[in-house]
Every structure is written in C-alpha cells, then in structure tokens.
Design a protein around this motif. Structure first.
Motif, PDB file in Angstrom:
ATOM      1  N   ASN A   1       9.614 -14.336 -28.108  1.00  0.00           N
ATOM      2  CA  ASN A   1      10.832 -13.548 -28.629  1.00  0.00           C
ATOM      3  C   ASN A   1      10.829 -12.135 -27.634  1.00  0.00           C
ATOM      4  O   ASN A   1      11.459 -11.350 -28.232  1.00  0.00           O
ATOM      5  N   ALA A   2      10.009 -11.931 -26.877  1.00  0.00           N
ATOM      6  CA  ALA A   2       9.839 -10.579 -26.148  1.00  0.00           C
ATOM      7  C   ALA A   2      10.013 -11.057 -24.621  1.00  0.00           C
ATOM      8  O   ALA A   2       9.650 -12.018 -24.074  1.00  0.00           O
ATOM      9  N   ALA A   3      10.647  -9.729 -23.985  1.00  0.00           N
ATOM     10  CA  ALA A   3      11.160 -10.154 -22.445  1.00  0.00           C
ATOM     11  C   ALA A   3      11.119  -8.666 -21.973  1.00  0.00           C
ATOM     12  O   ALA A   3      11.138  -7.836 -22.405  1.00  0.00           O
ATOM     13  N   TYR A   4      10.756  -8.980 -20.580  1.00  0.00           N
ATOM     14  CA  TYR A   4      10.772  -7.792 -19.724  1.00  0.00           C
ATOM     15  C   TYR A   4      11.292  -7.755 -18.416  1.00  0.00           C
ATOM     16  O   TYR A   4      11.453  -9.176 -17.835  1.00  0.00           O
ATOM     17  N   SER A   5      11.833  -7.024 -17.687  1.00  0.00           N
ATOM     18  CA  SER A   5      12.348  -7.060 -16.489  1.00  0.00           C
ATOM     19  C   SER A   5      12.097  -5.728 -15.590  1.00  0.00           C
ATOM     20  O   SER A   5      12.362  -4.603 -16.323  1.00  0.00           O
ATOM     21  N   PRO A   6      11.894  -5.718 -14.451  1.00  0.00           N
ATOM     22  CA  PRO A   6      11.787  -4.470 -13.600  1.00  0.00           C
ATOM     23  C   PRO A   6      13.173  -3.793 -13.199  1.00  0.00           C
ATOM     24  O   PRO A   6      13.114  -2.551 -12.769  1.00  0.00           O
ATOM     25  N   SER A   7      13.971  -4.390 -13.671  1.00  0.00           N
ATOM     26  CA  SER A   7      15.420  -4.100 -13.364  1.00  0.00           C
ATOM     27  C   SER A   7      15.773  -3.111 -14.462  1.00  0.00           C
ATOM     28  O   SER A   7      15.886  -3.660 -15.627  1.00  0.00           O
ATOM     29  N   ALA A   8      16.007  -1.904 -14.360  1.00  0.00           N
ATOM     30  CA  ALA A   8      16.539  -1.079 -15.428  1.00  0.00           C
ATOM     31  C   ALA A   8      17.828  -1.444 -16.371  1.00  0.00           C
ATOM     32  O   ALA A   8      17.619  -1.413 -17.355  1.00  0.00           O
ATOM     33  N   HIS A   9      18.759  -2.074 -15.496  1.00  0.00           N
ATOM     34  CA  HIS A   9      19.916  -2.710 -16.190  1.00  0.00           C
ATOM     35  C   HIS A   9      19.470  -3.883 -16.826  1.00  0.00           C
ATOM     36  O   HIS A   9      19.910  -3.730 -18.479  1.00  0.00           O
ATOM     37  N   THR A  10      18.677  -4.885 -16.568  1.00  0.00           N
ATOM     38  CA  THR A  10      18.312  -5.904 -17.309  1.00  0.00           C
ATOM     39  C   THR A  10      17.488  -5.468 -18.440  1.00  0.00           C
ATOM     40  O   THR A  10      17.534  -5.932 -19.685  1.00  0.00           O
ATOM     41  N   LEU A  11      16.543  -4.567 -18.190  1.00  0.00           N
ATOM     42  CA  LEU A  11      15.874  -3.998 -19.270  1.00  0.00           C
ATOM     43  C   LEU A  11      16.718  -3.342 -20.580  1.00  0.00           C
ATOM     44  O   LEU A  11      16.309  -3.778 -21.581  1.00  0.00           O
ATOM     45  N   SER A  12      17.636  -2.805 -19.929  1.00  0.00           N
ATOM     46  CA  SER A  12      18.470  -2.205 -21.123  1.00  0.00           C
ATOM     47  C   SER A  12      19.348  -3.231 -22.081  1.00  0.00           C
ATOM     48  O   SER A  12      19.467  -3.143 -22.975  1.00  0.00           O
ATOM     49  N   LEU A  13      19.601  -4.497 -21.379  1.00  0.00           N
ATOM     50  CA  LEU A  13      20.177  -5.481 -21.839  1.00  0.00           C
ATOM     51  C   LEU A  13      19.147  -6.158 -22.904  1.00  0.00           C
ATOM     52  O   LEU A  13      19.443  -6.576 -24.114  1.00  0.00           O
ATOM     53  N   ILE A  14      18.022  -6.228 -22.511  1.00  0.00           N
ATOM     54  CA  ILE A  14      16.686  -6.740 -23.372  1.00  0.00           C
ATOM     55  C   ILE A  14      16.767  -6.128 -24.635  1.00  0.00           C
ATOM     56  O   ILE A  14      16.637  -6.556 -25.772  1.00  0.00           O
ATOM     57  N   GLU A  15      16.702  -4.539 -24.537  1.00  0.00           N
ATOM     58  CA  GLU A  15      16.722  -3.750 -25.554  1.00  0.00           C
ATOM     59  C   GLU A  15      17.812  -3.990 -26.776  1.00  0.00           C
ATOM     60  O   GLU A  15      17.591  -3.723 -27.981  1.00  0.00           O
ATOM     61  N   LYS A  16      18.889  -4.208 -26.266  1.00  0.00           N
ATOM     62  CA  LYS A  16      20.280  -4.525 -27.028  1.00  0.00           C
ATOM     63  C   LYS A  16      20.224  -6.012 -27.563  1.00  0.00           C
ATOM     64  O   LYS A  16      20.971  -6.229 -28.577  1.00  0.00           O
ATOM     65  N   GLU A  17      19.340  -6.752 -27.020  1.00  0.00           N
ATOM     66  CA  GLU A  17      19.552  -8.239 -27.549  1.00  0.00           C
ATOM     67  C   GLU A  17      19.079  -8.555 -28.780  1.00  0.00           C
ATOM     68  O   GLU A  17      17.869  -7.991 -29.044  1.00  0.00           O
ATOM     69  N   PRO A  18      19.656  -9.257 -29.890  1.00  0.00           N
ATOM     70  CA  PRO A  18      19.188  -9.415 -31.096  1.00  0.00           C
ATOM     71  C   PRO A  18      17.985 -10.036 -31.351  1.00  0.00           C
ATOM     72  O   PRO A  18      17.768 -11.143 -30.228  1.00  0.00           O
ATOM     73  N   ASN A  19      17.125  -9.872 -31.923  1.00  0.00           N
ATOM     74  CA  ASN A  19      15.805 -10.454 -32.372  1.00  0.00           C
ATOM     75  C   ASN A  19      15.007 -10.583 -31.160  1.00  0.00           C
ATOM     76  O   ASN A  19      14.077 -11.533 -30.958  1.00  0.00           O
ATOM     77  N   THR A  20      15.155  -9.436 -30.198  1.00  0.00           N
ATOM     78  CA  THR A  20      14.133  -9.564 -29.078  1.00  0.00           C
ATOM     79  C   THR A  20      13.664  -8.137 -28.786  1.00  0.00           C
ATOM     80  O   THR A  20      14.217  -7.267 -29.084  1.00  0.00           O
ATOM     81  N   GLN A  21      12.269  -8.498 -28.548  1.00  0.00           N
ATOM     82  CA  GLN A  21      11.622  -7.075 -28.345  1.00  0.00           C
ATOM     83  C   GLN A  21      11.283  -6.922 -26.923  1.00  0.00           C
ATOM     84  O   GLN A  21      11.324  -7.871 -26.197  1.00  0.00           O
ATOM     85  N   VAL A  22      10.922  -5.485 -26.100  1.00  0.00           N
ATOM     86  CA  VAL A  22      10.585  -5.537 -24.738  1.00  0.00           C
ATOM     87  C   VAL A  22       9.075  -5.713 -24.774  1.00  0.00           C
ATOM     88  O   VAL A  22       8.415  -5.432 -25.477  1.00  0.00           O
ATOM     89  N   LEU A  23       8.795  -6.746 -23.857  1.00  0.00           N
ATOM     90  CA  LEU A  23       7.607  -6.998 -23.591  1.00  0.00           C
ATOM     91  C   LEU A  23       6.868  -6.076 -22.793  1.00  0.00           C
ATOM     92  O   LEU A  23       7.117  -5.594 -21.695  1.00  0.00           O
ATOM     93  N   GLN A  24       5.713  -5.508 -23.359  1.00  0.00           N
ATOM     94  CA  GLN A  24       4.892  -4.374 -22.976  1.00  0.00           C
ATOM     95  C   GLN A  24       3.414  -4.452 -22.682  1.00  0.00           C
ATOM     96  O   GLN A  24       2.892  -3.940 -21.535  1.00  0.00           O
ATOM     97  N   ALA A  25       3.095  -5.842 -22.708  1.00  0.00           N
ATOM     98  CA  ALA A  25       1.755  -6.214 -22.366  1.00  0.00           C
ATOM     99  C   ALA A  25       1.531  -7.687 -22.789  1.00  0.00           C
ATOM    100  O   ALA A  25       2.323  -8.357 -23.536  1.00  0.00           O
ATOM    101  N   ILE A  26       0.646  -8.339 -22.193  1.00  0.00           N
ATOM    102  CA  ILE A  26       0.341  -9.733 -22.201  1.00  0.00           C
ATOM    103  C   ILE A  26      -1.178  -9.858 -22.629  1.00  0.00           C
ATOM    104  O   ILE A  26      -1.965  -9.295 -21.822  1.00  0.00           O
TER     105      ILE A  26
END
Length: 240
Positions: free
Chosen positions: A205-230
C-alpha cells in the motif's frame, strides 16, 4: 494494485532531474542493466589544482567481468590482470609523452571500456579511480577517487554524507519492458533515486514517483503511504 493506481498513473509525467556527479563519473548509454554487457564511459571533468591530467587508472571491482577497453586520443589503454585468475583488475590510460601534457587544466576527457555488469539489480558498483596530473613546471600530483558514500544500518536511515573524493559509481538496474514490471527485490534500497526513470513504483500500500506532481497525488491518496525504502524479499511493481 493496478486498479487503485489508475488515477495516479494517469497523471504521471516525465521527470528531468540532474544529480551531483563525482569529478570523475561513469555512465552508460542507457540504463545499466544487471547481467548485461555495457559500454561504460568515464568522464574526467577536470585536472588537479590547475594541472592537466596525464594518466587515469580505473580499478575494476569484483563482479565486473569481460572487460575490454578502448584506446582513445588521450592514450592507449593498458590492462592489468590477476595472475591467478586472469581477471582484469584495472585499466590505465596514459598520455603518450610529456609533450602531450597540456600547460593547464583546460580539457574534458572521456575514456571508455566495455564490460559485463554483475547480475545484482538495485546495487551500486564503485570504480575506484586514480588520477595523475602534471603541471607546466613538471610537478606531479595524484588524486584518489576511492570514496564510497551511502550505506545504512538496515534499521535506521541511510547515510547520505558524500565522500570527500567519491569513486565513480554506477547503479545496476533490472531488465525492464515498457509498462508494468514486477520484481522481487533482493537488496536494501534506501535511495529511491534508482527509480529516477520510472513513472511510479508500488510496494503493497506504499508508492513512490520521481515526479513531484505524482508524488503529491500519492500523499493525498487514501490508505496509501509514500514508499521511502525497500527491504529484501519485497515484491514491487514498477511502471516505466
């Protein structure tokens, strides 16, 4: 995962990013794919305190095989091998004579070799490099580009303190196809810059994107975390 990411992936945009490079850097024509033969170019950005570069020694790390260098206008390549294994341990390019050494630090040099990269996706391969310079008055100096920054304790944050004289480094990536790719990651990945050419990365349930715009959408997505490490053993989906 794909259904949940529809909104995000639809909004993905390409990211053009620049990264700080070592004074001697290494790169491939495209992504450095694990377990494949690549043409690697070492870029010598400058000399030593105003003195011209006259010799470059690139040390070949374990796991890098089938090394075949190219001669260049800078000078012929000399290969050194381990006597017991016949493995190439270093390649050195040297200007033909003192007459070819320039009176000042004015030129940018490129030196190339072909090699098979280790089949270890998401790892960083370091090429310790020794730079020899000679000033107009004949004074010689040496800079050892051998530092390896990064690393982590597997429990806390990665160490991002840059090395004083960083060795040229190449991030090895897995083979990919356009669209979605599924990988099982066998390494610790604490620097998400390895996905700088991806559109989006999902792990659970975590996601990451190098795009600042897409990353901002990830941060707003319900029940979704920002992927910071694997961490090893993690299944991920990556869209290129």
């Amino acid at each position: 995962m794909k259904a949940r990411s529809h909104l995000l992936s639809a909004a993905v945009v390409s990211l053009l990013c620049t990264a700080a490079e070592a004074h001697i850097s290494v790169g491939a024509p495209g992504p450095a794919i694990a377990g494949t033969t690549q043409e690697l170019t070492f870029n010598v950005g400058h000399g030593c305190d105003g003195a011209d570069t006259y010799s470059i020694e690139v040390r070949i790390p374990d796991g890098v095989t089938a090394v075949r260098p190219l001669n260049s206008e800078f000078g012929k390549a000399v290969v050194k091998r381990d006597e017991s294994t016949n493995k190439v341990t270093s390649v050195t390019w040297t200007k033909p004579s003192s007459a070819d050494v320039l009176p000042g630090d004015t030129h940018f040099y490129k030196l190339t070799l072909r090699a098979m990269l280790p089949n270890q996706p998401f790892t960083t391969v370091f090429f310790p490099t020794i730079q020899h310079c000679r000033a107009a008055d004949g004074t010689e100096s040496i800079v050892e580009w051998v530092g390896t920054s990064g690393g982590h304790d597997h429990l806390q944050r990665a160490d991002t303190t840059p090395a004083a004289n960083p060795a040229p480094a190449l991030t090895v990536l897995p083979a990919r196809t356009p669209g979605w790719n599924k990988y099982t990651v066998d390494q610790h990945v604490h620097d998400m810059a390895v996905f700088k050419d991806a559109q989006i990365v999902w792990a659970g349930n975590a996601a990451y994107s190098p795009s600042a715009h897409t990353l901002s959408l990830i941060e707003k997505e319900p029940n979704t975390q920002v992927l910071q490490a694997i961490h090893p053993g993690t299944d991920i989906w990556v869209k290129y």
